[in-house]
Design an enzyme around this catalytic site. Structure first.
Site, PDB file in Angstrom:
ATOM      1  N   LYS A  14       0.837  -1.211   0.000  1.00  0.00           N
ATOM      2  CA  LYS A  14       0.000   0.000   0.000  1.00  0.00           C
ATOM      3  C   LYS A  14       0.873   1.262   0.000  1.00  0.00           C
ATOM      4  O   LYS A  14       0.658   2.175  -0.778  1.00  0.00           O
ATOM      5  CB  LYS A  14      -0.937   0.025   1.234  1.00  0.00           C
ATOM      6  CG  LYS A  14      -1.812  -1.213   1.380  1.00  0.00           C
ATOM      7  CD  LYS A  14      -2.773  -1.088   2.550  1.00  0.00           C
ATOM      8  CE  LYS A  14      -2.125  -1.064   3.913  1.00  0.00           C
ATOM      9  NZ  LYS A  14      -1.528  -2.350   4.347  1.00  0.00           N
ATOM     10  N   ARG A  88      -9.648   0.783   9.104  1.00  0.00           N
ATOM     11  CA  ARG A  88      -9.229  -0.574   9.449  1.00  0.00           C
ATOM     12  C   ARG A  88     -10.303  -1.308  10.244  1.00  0.00           C
ATOM     13  O   ARG A  88     -10.090  -2.475  10.605  1.00  0.00           O
ATOM     14  CB  ARG A  88      -7.964  -0.504  10.291  1.00  0.00           C
ATOM     15  CG  ARG A  88      -6.669  -0.820   9.549  1.00  0.00           C
ATOM     16  CD  ARG A  88      -5.574  -0.672  10.547  1.00  0.00           C
ATOM     17  NE  ARG A  88      -4.322  -1.256  10.296  1.00  0.00           N
ATOM     18  CZ  ARG A  88      -3.267  -0.645   9.773  1.00  0.00           C
ATOM     19  NH1 ARG A  88      -3.377   0.558   9.287  1.00  0.00           N
ATOM     20  NH2 ARG A  88      -2.110  -1.252   9.715  1.00  0.00           N
ATOM     21  N   ARG A 127      12.194  -5.713   5.560  1.00  0.00           N
ATOM     22  CA  ARG A 127      11.915  -4.351   5.093  1.00  0.00           C
ATOM     23  C   ARG A 127      12.694  -3.264   5.844  1.00  0.00           C
ATOM     24  O   ARG A 127      12.840  -3.305   7.050  1.00  0.00           O
ATOM     25  CB  ARG A 127      10.404  -4.120   5.264  1.00  0.00           C
ATOM     26  CG  ARG A 127       9.912  -2.767   4.839  1.00  0.00           C
ATOM     27  CD  ARG A 127       8.441  -2.772   4.592  1.00  0.00           C
ATOM     28  NE  ARG A 127       7.609  -2.848   5.788  1.00  0.00           N
ATOM     29  CZ  ARG A 127       6.297  -2.723   5.764  1.00  0.00           C
ATOM     30  NH1 ARG A 127       5.666  -2.562   4.608  1.00  0.00           N
ATOM     31  NH2 ARG A 127       5.594  -2.798   6.877  1.00  0.00           N
ATOM     32  N   ARG A 161      11.152  -0.564  11.077  1.00  0.00           N
ATOM     33  CA  ARG A 161      10.019  -0.404  11.996  1.00  0.00           C
ATOM     34  C   ARG A 161      10.097  -1.428  13.117  1.00  0.00           C
ATOM     35  O   ARG A 161      10.332  -2.606  12.845  1.00  0.00           O
ATOM     36  CB  ARG A 161       8.697  -0.579  11.221  1.00  0.00           C
ATOM     37  CG  ARG A 161       8.338   0.637  10.394  1.00  0.00           C
ATOM     38  CD  ARG A 161       7.162   0.378   9.506  1.00  0.00           C
ATOM     39  NE  ARG A 161       6.010  -0.230  10.172  1.00  0.00           N
ATOM     40  CZ  ARG A 161       4.803  -0.293   9.661  1.00  0.00           C
ATOM     41  NH1 ARG A 161       4.573   0.223   8.463  1.00  0.00           N
ATOM     42  NH2 ARG A 161       3.820  -0.855  10.306  1.00  0.00           N
ATOM     43  N   ARG A 172      -0.458  -8.454  13.861  1.00  0.00           N
ATOM     44  CA  ARG A 172      -0.998  -7.528  12.849  1.00  0.00           C
ATOM     45  C   ARG A 172      -1.879  -8.267  11.851  1.00  0.00           C
ATOM     46  O   ARG A 172      -2.917  -7.756  11.429  1.00  0.00           O
ATOM     47  CB  ARG A 172       0.150  -6.804  12.134  1.00  0.00           C
ATOM     48  CG  ARG A 172       0.805  -5.746  13.029  1.00  0.00           C
ATOM     49  CD  ARG A 172       2.222  -5.415  12.581  1.00  0.00           C
ATOM     50  NE  ARG A 172       2.292  -4.653  11.350  1.00  0.00           N
ATOM     51  CZ  ARG A 172       3.406  -4.511  10.621  1.00  0.00           C
ATOM     52  NH1 ARG A 172       4.529  -5.096  11.003  1.00  0.00           N
ATOM     53  NH2 ARG A 172       3.395  -3.790   9.531  1.00  0.00           N
TER      54      ARG A 172
HETATM   55  P1  AMP Z   1       0.673   0.726   9.314  1.00  0.00           P
HETATM   56  O1  AMP Z   1       1.819   1.655   9.110  1.00  0.00           O
HETATM   57  O2  AMP Z   1      -0.514   1.085   8.499  1.00  0.00           O
HETATM   58  O3  AMP Z   1       1.072  -0.713   9.154  1.00  0.00           O
HETATM   59  O4  AMP Z   1       0.215   0.898  10.836  1.00  0.00           O
HETATM   60  C1  AMP Z   1       1.116   0.623  11.911  1.00  0.00           C
HETATM   61  C2  AMP Z   1       0.338   0.497  13.201  1.00  0.00           C
HETATM   62  O5  AMP Z   1      -0.334   1.723  13.496  1.00  0.00           O
HETATM   63  C3  AMP Z   1      -0.773  -0.553  13.218  1.00  0.00           C
HETATM   64  O6  AMP Z   1      -0.288  -1.858  13.491  1.00  0.00           O
HETATM   65  C4  AMP Z   1      -1.664  -0.022  14.324  1.00  0.00           C
HETATM   66  O7  AMP Z   1      -1.091  -0.252  15.602  1.00  0.00           O
HETATM   67  C5  AMP Z   1      -1.613   1.485  14.068  1.00  0.00           C
HETATM   68  N1  AMP Z   1      -2.643   1.932  13.102  1.00  0.00           N
HETATM   69  C6  AMP Z   1      -2.417   2.494  11.887  1.00  0.00           C
HETATM   70  N2  AMP Z   1      -3.570   2.799  11.280  1.00  0.00           N
HETATM   71  C7  AMP Z   1      -4.563   2.403  12.110  1.00  0.00           C
HETATM   72  C8  AMP Z   1      -5.983   2.424  12.036  1.00  0.00           C
HETATM   73  N3  AMP Z   1      -6.620   2.915  10.955  1.00  0.00           N
HETATM   74  N4  AMP Z   1      -6.688   1.940  13.092  1.00  0.00           N
HETATM   75  C9  AMP Z   1      -6.064   1.461  14.186  1.00  0.00           C
HETATM   76  N5  AMP Z   1      -4.726   1.380  14.309  1.00  0.00           N
HETATM   77  C10 AMP Z   1      -3.968   1.857  13.289  1.00  0.00           C
END
Ligand code: AMP
Length: 215
Positions: A14, A88, A127, A161, A172
């Site tokens: 994404k 999400r 990554r 990360r 996740r």
């Molecule tokens: P991402 O970078 O999108 O993989 O998000 C990293 C982490 O941020 C996720 O594992 C969640 O802990 C938190 N997070 C990001 N976006 C959301 C969302 N829309 N709702 C809830 N938690 C989120």
């Protein structure tokens, strides 16, 4: 102007595709993950509150991310918004529908990027990104240059990360299948859902997205 959601599990690509759309189509990427990481880096109260939850791989509360998105939507986007990692959950999807309709905007497509779990583990565990420009690298498929400098901006700042490890990824993925994948049915029923093969090459996925967006 096109507003799209990129929907898919962690490691589906994404962020990589969103970066391309930002660079080439004047779109604005709204990544709640990036916003939360920025809040952590800035040491805000909210950032401190979500740090442990994110490291573990759980979702933060709907209220926090909806607030972040609400704020960013106010700024507008000439080329449209790319929602990356948001919504999400079903309540987040409902909140987004309301926010968009209040602002007289609509959602043009929800693009589900399909990738099997095995590939996700391989992608996420190797990554890294450039701390300066966000260029994405992978230990096996696109290693950090031997010169030590990012191919895009020349920075030497490599970032990994803390949640890109096997244990957090498991959580996740569980969160994704339990709370996020119901959005596939939600958007299908609304007639917005488009699917693509996230295992195809980056260029092929780009082309599929362009085709879906009619650009
Ligand atoms: P991402 O970078 O999108 O993989 O998000 C990293 C982490 O941020 C996720 O594992 C969640 O802990 C938190 N997070 C990001 N976006 C959301 C969302 N829309 N709702 C809830 N938690 C989120």
């Amino acid at each position: 102007m096109r507003n799209i959601i990129l929907l898919g599990p962690p490691g589906a690509g994404k962020g990589t595709q969103a970066r391309y759309l930002v660079d080439t189509k004047q779109m604005v990427q709204l990544s709640t993950g990036d916003m939360l990481r920025d809040a952590q880096a800035a040491g805000t109260e909210m950032g401190k509150k979500v740090a442990a939850i994110m490291a573990e791989g759980k979702l933060v509360t709907d209220q926090i991310v909806i607030g972040l998105i609400r704020e960013k939507l106010q700024d507008g986007a000439e080329g449209g918004f790319i929602f990356d990692g948001f919504p999400r959950t079903l309540p987040q999807a409902d909140a987004l529908a309301k926010l968009l309709s209040d602002m007289d905007m609509k959602l043009d497509a929800v693009i589900e990027m399909q990738v099997d779990d095995e590939a996700l583990v391989a992608r996420v565990s190797g990554r890294s990104t450039c701390g300066q420009c966000g260029e994405v690298y992978h230990d096996e498929t696109k290693p950090w240059p031997e010169s030590g400098e990012c191919i895009n901006c020349g920075s030497t700042q490599v970032k990994r990360r803390p949640d890109d490890n096997a244990e957090s990824l498991k959580t996740r993925l569980n969160e994704y299948y339990k709370k996020t994948s119901p959005l596939i049915g939600y958007y299908y029923a609304k007639g917005n859902l488009q699917r693509l093969d996230g295992l195809a090459s980056i260029d092929e996925v780009r082309e599929s997205i362009s085709w879906i967006m009619g650009t």
